[in-house]
Design a protein around this motif. Sequence first.
Motif, short mmCIF file in Angstrom:
data_model
loop_
_atom_site.label_atom_id
_atom_site.label_comp_id
_atom_site.label_asym_id
_atom_site.label_seq_id
_atom_site.Cartn_x
_atom_site.Cartn_y
_atom_site.Cartn_z
N PHE A 50 0.86 -1.18 0.00
CA PHE A 50 0.00 0.00 0.00
C PHE A 50 0.90 1.23 0.00
N GLU A 51 1.09 1.81 -1.17
CA GLU A 51 2.01 2.93 -1.34
C GLU A 51 1.51 4.17 -0.59
N GLY A 52 2.43 4.90 -0.01
CA GLY A 52 2.08 6.13 0.69
C GLY A 52 1.60 5.92 2.11
N VAL A 53 1.72 4.70 2.64
CA VAL A 53 1.26 4.40 3.99
C VAL A 53 2.48 4.23 4.89
N GLU A 54 2.45 4.88 6.06
CA GLU A 54 3.53 4.74 7.03
C GLU A 54 3.02 3.95 8.23
N VAL A 55 3.76 2.90 8.60
CA VAL A 55 3.39 2.05 9.73
C VAL A 55 4.16 2.53 10.95
N THR A 56 3.44 2.75 12.06
CA THR A 56 4.10 3.19 13.29
C THR A 56 4.34 2.03 14.24
N LYS A 57 3.45 1.02 14.25
CA LYS A 57 3.59 -0.07 15.20
C LYS A 57 2.93 -1.33 14.65
N VAL A 58 3.51 -2.49 15.00
CA VAL A 58 2.95 -3.78 14.60
C VAL A 58 2.88 -4.68 15.82
N ASN A 59 1.70 -5.21 16.10
CA ASN A 59 1.52 -6.20 17.15
C ASN A 59 1.09 -7.50 16.50
N THR A 60 1.70 -8.61 16.90
CA THR A 60 1.35 -9.90 16.31
C THR A 60 0.86 -10.85 17.41
N LEU A 61 0.05 -11.83 16.99
CA LEU A 61 -0.40 -12.86 17.92
C LEU A 61 -0.70 -14.13 17.15
N ASN A 62 -0.51 -15.25 17.81
CA ASN A 62 -0.83 -16.55 17.24
C ASN A 62 -2.22 -16.95 17.69
N VAL A 63 -3.07 -17.31 16.74
CA VAL A 63 -4.44 -17.72 17.04
C VAL A 63 -4.50 -19.23 16.92
N LYS A 64 -4.91 -19.88 17.98
CA LYS A 64 -5.04 -21.33 17.98
C LYS A 64 -6.37 -21.72 17.35
N GLY A 65 -6.35 -22.77 16.53
CA GLY A 65 -7.56 -23.23 15.87
C GLY A 65 -8.53 -23.87 16.85
N LYS A 66 -9.80 -23.66 16.62
CA LYS A 66 -10.83 -24.21 17.51
C LYS A 66 -11.04 -25.68 17.22
N THR A 67 -11.40 -26.42 18.25
CA THR A 67 -11.78 -27.82 18.08
C THR A 67 -13.27 -27.86 17.79
N LYS A 68 -13.64 -28.54 16.72
CA LYS A 68 -15.04 -28.62 16.30
C LYS A 68 -15.41 -30.08 16.08
N ARG A 69 -16.70 -30.37 16.27
CA ARG A 69 -17.20 -31.72 16.02
C ARG A 69 -17.82 -31.78 14.63
N PHE A 70 -17.54 -32.85 13.94
CA PHE A 70 -18.17 -33.13 12.65
C PHE A 70 -18.86 -34.47 12.79
N SER A 73 -16.99 -37.62 14.73
CA SER A 73 -15.56 -37.36 14.80
C SER A 73 -15.28 -35.92 15.24
N ILE A 74 -14.11 -35.73 15.81
CA ILE A 74 -13.68 -34.41 16.26
C ILE A 74 -12.62 -33.89 15.31
N GLY A 75 -12.79 -32.66 14.86
CA GLY A 75 -11.83 -32.03 13.95
C GLY A 75 -11.25 -30.79 14.59
N ARG A 76 -10.32 -30.18 13.90
CA ARG A 76 -9.67 -28.99 14.42
C ARG A 76 -9.38 -28.03 13.28
N ARG A 77 -9.69 -26.76 13.50
CA ARG A 77 -9.37 -25.74 12.51
C ARG A 77 -7.88 -25.43 12.55
N ASN A 78 -7.38 -24.82 11.48
CA ASN A 78 -5.96 -24.51 11.40
C ASN A 78 -5.58 -23.35 12.31
N ASP A 79 -4.34 -23.38 12.83
CA ASP A 79 -3.77 -22.25 13.56
C ASP A 79 -3.32 -21.20 12.53
#
Length: 116
Positions: A50-70, A73-79
């Motif tokens: 994105f040209e012309g945009v200045e970033v001042t700060k970046v915060n990151t986090l890891n999101v764990k995938g939820k466990t779901k039933r199908f 059987s039990i499945g899991r979404r991707n992290d």
Amino acid sequence: MNNARLYQVLRGPVFSEKSQMLGDSLGVQVFKIDSNATKLEVKKAVELMFEGVEVTKVNTLNVKGKTKRFGKSIGRRNDYKKAYVTLKAGQDVQMADAGEEVANTTDSTSETANNE
């Protein structure tokens, strides 16, 4: 860091109520990013994409995938990894919507057809 790596860092924007409120009030944009990406890579990737945009700060986090039933059987979404990118005051990231572009081109052709 080469440009090929920077183009692989951003996976896509996150559209949620929280991200929309942060964008409107604080100028924070939320992106899904590569799980191995660093904060410096995210900053450079956003400024490159994105040209012309200045970033001042970046915060990151890891999101764990939820466990779901199908059924039985039990499945899991991707992290995945998410980045909250704070932009300089008064700046905004313009995300192109393919649907709007198609609508604008069809409107302009119909107007010229009506004028003839």
